[in-house]
Write an enzyme that holds these catalytic residues in place. Structure first.
Site, PDB file in Angstrom:
ATOM      1  N   GLY A  27      -8.718  21.503  61.035  1.00  0.00           N
ATOM      2  CA  GLY A  27      -9.528  20.301  60.822  1.00  0.00           C
ATOM      3  C   GLY A  27     -10.903  20.462  61.434  1.00  0.00           C
ATOM      4  N   ASP A  84      -4.628  14.324  68.520  1.00  0.00           N
ATOM      5  CA  ASP A  84      -3.898  14.198  69.786  1.00  0.00           C
ATOM      6  C   ASP A  84      -2.569  13.462  69.627  1.00  0.00           C
ATOM      7  OD1 ASP A  84      -5.788  15.451  71.647  1.00  0.00           O
ATOM      8  OD2 ASP A  84      -7.112  13.843  70.982  1.00  0.00           O
ATOM      9  N   HIS A 109      -8.239  19.550  74.236  1.00  0.00           N
ATOM     10  CA  HIS A 109      -8.297  18.280  74.981  1.00  0.00           C
ATOM     11  C   HIS A 109      -7.003  18.223  75.768  1.00  0.00           C
ATOM     12  CE1 HIS A 109      -9.159  14.257  76.126  1.00  0.00           C
ATOM     13  NE2 HIS A 109      -8.785  13.603  75.048  1.00  0.00           N
ATOM     14  N   GLU A 232     -32.708   2.237  66.394  1.00  0.00           N
ATOM     15  CA  GLU A 232     -33.589   2.910  67.352  1.00  0.00           C
ATOM     16  C   GLU A 232     -32.855   3.534  68.541  1.00  0.00           C
ATOM     17  OE1 GLU A 232     -36.979   0.479  68.266  1.00  0.00           O
ATOM     18  OE2 GLU A 232     -37.631   0.461  66.176  1.00  0.00           O
ATOM     19  N   SER A 253     -43.104   3.212  76.614  1.00  0.00           N
ATOM     20  CA  SER A 253     -44.256   2.455  77.129  1.00  0.00           C
ATOM     21  C   SER A 253     -43.911   1.849  78.489  1.00  0.00           C
ATOM     22  CB  SER A 253     -44.614   1.347  76.148  1.00  0.00           C
ATOM     23  OG  SER A 253     -43.554   0.396  76.110  1.00  0.00           O
TER      24      SER A 253
END
Ligand code: NDP
Ligand code: MG
Length: 332
Positions: A27, A84, A109, A232, A253
């Site tokens: 996979g 899993d 994992h 964003e 900024s």
């Protein structure tokens, strides 16, 4: 204590000579492990797949020998790269009795082993090579003659040489070109789950949705709310990944920096952090895993209900309209 880091020159590939590696599950991770290992050329690679497996067909197309899982499991290294929650039954039904004494069972994992869902036979090695990213990236970096870093761990060292084998495996998938970081099944599993719950897949999406709702309920157009609260985030996470919080602050900024500093601490309060500690406690004591496995065994009713609820949320319709204006997003 600083983490131990290995690189290509620490890897002794001779431990893979004459060995056969079985990748069980072709996979997201599996295909990249298999292709990279084959191209590295230190060992034979076969794929283990269930009957009528679509990904088994894909592996055959890619030129691999595809075997029933129990047959593949007679290999020297058996890398279990199925989801899993599917791993415990695959191990119990097809792998446990098929493995050779002294062979190695591998994971990307630590979940199933750390929580005792798989209790590996005492006479095998149990290792981990967990790339820090999805299979697509693992393969793309390898093809570009670079590598994706990976975590390495040993849960059981029956042969006395499990770590060298894990290092060679991690190197074989290309991680030595970047870095191989040594950890434990416990630390990898608990930090991975906590990170995805507190920040990546829990905290961040929830923050986005709550902020989107706040703007829309105050009468702002959903498209605008979607753009500022969700779209964003990529600009910011790219900055965070490249240079951390300090680099983000340099790039934004002063208005954004001043406002962000003032409001961040109003939203993430000592109460939030106390809740995070409870979340971590539930990861560590296995309560989260119990809930997850119970839901999976029942056919995922909780997961499905949340998916349905999320699909109906106005942020999805707004997102579809905004993304429709940006066709380049589809190409990624
Ligand atoms: P996938 O969901 O992509 O795995 C799907 C594969 O598993 C398919 O080949 C599928 O075969 C096979 N499979 C599913 N059920 C069975 C079964 N009962 N018997 C045999 N084969 C089965 O998994 P991932 O690659 O996402 O995850 C694999 C491991 O890698 C997990 O431990 C995960 O935590 C870890 N990992 C994942 C990362 C990621 O980005 N996805 C990153 C780092 C680690 P079929 O075609 O027959 O359905
Ligand atoms: Mg994860």
């Amino acid at each position: 204590m600083p983490i131990t880091i290995y690189r290509e020159y620490d890897v002794d590939y001779s431990v893979l000579a004459g060995k056969r590696v079985a990748i069980v599950g072709y996979g997201n991770q599996g295909h990249a492990h298999a292709l990279n290992l084959r191209d590295s050329g230190h060992c034979e690679v076969v794929i283990g797949a269930r009957d009528n497996s679509p990904s088994g067909d894909a592996a055959r197309q890619a030129g691999f020998t595809v075997l029933p899982v129990a047959e593949a499991a007679t290999s020297d290294i058996v890398m279990l790269l199925a989801p899993d929650e599917a791993q415990p039954a695959i191990y119990a039904d097809h792998i446990r009795d098929a493995m050779k004494p002294g062979a190695a069972l591998g994971f990307a994992h630590g979940f199933a082993v750390h929580y005792g869902l798989i209790e590996p036979r005492a006479d095998i090695d149990v290792i981990m090579a967990a790339p820090l990213g999805p299979g697509k990236g693992l393969r793309a970096e390898y093809v570009a003659r670079r590598g994706l870093p990976a975590l390495l761990a040993v849960a059981q060292d029956a042969s006395g040489s499990a770590k060298g084998l894990a290092l060679a495996y991690a190197g074989g998938i290309g991680a030595g070109r970047a870095a191989i970081l040594e950890t434990t099944f416990k630390d990898e599993t608990e930090t991975d789950l906590f990170g995805e719950q507190a920040v990546l897949c829990g905290g961040m999406p929830a923050l986005i949705v709550a902020a989107f709702e706040t703007l829309v309920e105050a009468g702002y157009p959903p498209e605008l709310a979607y753009i500022v609260c969700l779209h964003e985030t990529k600009l910011i996470t790219d900055l965070l990944q490249k240079g951390g919080i300090a680099a983000m602050n340099l790039a934004i900024s002063n208005t954004a920096e001043f406002g962000g500093n003032a409001v961040g601490k109003r939203l993430v309060t000592p109460d939030t952090k106390a809740e995070m500690a409870r979340v971590l406690a539930e990861v560590r004591d296995g309560r989260f895993t119990e809930d997850f496995i119970a839901d999976a065994r029942a056919g995922n009713p909780a997961l499905q209900a949340d998916r349905a609820r999320q699909a109906d949320h106005p942020i999805e319709a707004a997102g579809a309209r905004v993304r429709g204006l940006m066709p380049w997003l589809k190409e990624e």
